[in-house]
Design an enzyme around this catalytic site. Structure first.
Site, PDB file in Angstrom:
ATOM      1  N   SER A 159     -23.918  15.894 -24.787  1.00  8.32           N
ATOM      2  CA  SER A 159     -24.613  16.756 -25.741  1.00  8.32           C
ATOM      3  C   SER A 159     -25.136  16.012 -26.966  1.00  8.32           C
ATOM      4  CB  SER A 159     -23.701  17.897 -26.213  1.00  8.32           C
ATOM      5  OG  SER A 159     -22.771  17.437 -27.161  1.00  8.32           O
ATOM      6  N   LYS A 217     -19.922  16.762 -32.941  1.00  7.13           N
ATOM      7  CA  LYS A 217     -21.183  17.448 -33.169  1.00  7.13           C
ATOM      8  C   LYS A 217     -21.706  17.139 -34.579  1.00  7.13           C
ATOM      9  CE  LYS A 217     -21.628  19.954 -29.369  1.00  7.13           C
ATOM     10  NZ  LYS A 217     -20.633  19.178 -28.638  1.00  7.13           N
TER      11      LYS A 217
END
Length: 231
Positions: free
Chosen positions: A151, A189
């Protein structure tokens, strides 16, 4: 950090698109870089894609898009902004540091895997140690995690990379962090502060941004470096 050939190819593509509005052909790239075959160009383009510098546009011939240039990724980029890139050591094989390691390296614990994708279990206990250059670290306490998932690929962070984290319980909006979600799941993230909410943002359009309340997310540390091992 790019190799000389990667840098040369990226700048050649950038200048050609700026001048003519279209990326050069593979034959033109091969000639410009004085390579023997187009397979070398394919490898360089793939490496630039993996590092987030280039993107191939589907269903179009000679369709390459320059996403950023090396100076935009490194020179003077302030921490906490989207342009910030961690220092990368490429081609290093993470192994336990030998006894008597050089003074310019620090032995850090590898605490397990961290998800760059759907969150996985919280950070584990130390399972190994690795020597990391002091120049990458600066002050503070640091640890290392192995990345699992894709991701964050557009931020140059690939599945199997080892990320170097400076332990911290706070971060600025835009910084890449290790976030513990509801005390159970850890993920890597980019953190965005949206009013009273916290968004954990992927660097891959295949993953959605997740929004949490401030009491649901605990910052464990901030990304300061990356080690890419041999595959």
């Amino acid at each position: 950090m790019l190799t000389r050939k990667q840098h040369e190819l990226l700048m050649f593509i950038h200048e050609r698109i700026k001048e003519q509005g279209v990326s050069p052909s593979f034959d033109e790239m091969k000639e410009a870089l004085d390579l023997a075959s187009k397979s070398g160009i394919h490898r360089l383009i793939t490496a630039l894609e993996e590092r987030g510098f280039l993107r191939r546009l589907p269903h179009r011939a000679r369709a390459l898009e320059v996403l950023k240039l090396p100076d935009q990724a490194t020179a003077g980029a302030p921490r906490g902004l989207s342009g910030f890139k961690p220092q990368v050591i490429e081609g290093a094989r993470p192994v336990a540091a030998p006894s008597g390691a050089a003074n310019d390296a620090r032995e850090l614990p590898i605490l397990g895997k961290i998800a760059a994708g759907v969150p996985i279990d919280a950070i584990q206990h130390e399972r190994d140690r690795i020597a990391v250059p002091e120049a990458m670290l600066g002050s503070g306490e640091h640890f290392v995690l192995e990345v699992q998932g894709d991701s964050m690929i557009n931020a140059g962070i690939l599945d199997g990379d080892h990320v170097v984290i400076r332990r911290s319980d706070s971060a600025n909006s835009g910084e890449i962090v290790v976030a513990l979600i509801e005390g159970e799941e850890a993920t890597l993230k980019r953190l965005r502060k949206k009013g009273a909410s916290i968004a954990l943002e992927a660097a891959n359009p295949a993953y959605e941004t997740r929004i949490y309340g401030p009491d649901q997310v605990e910052v464990q540390g901030k990304l300061v470096g990356l080690i890419r091992k041999y595959h």
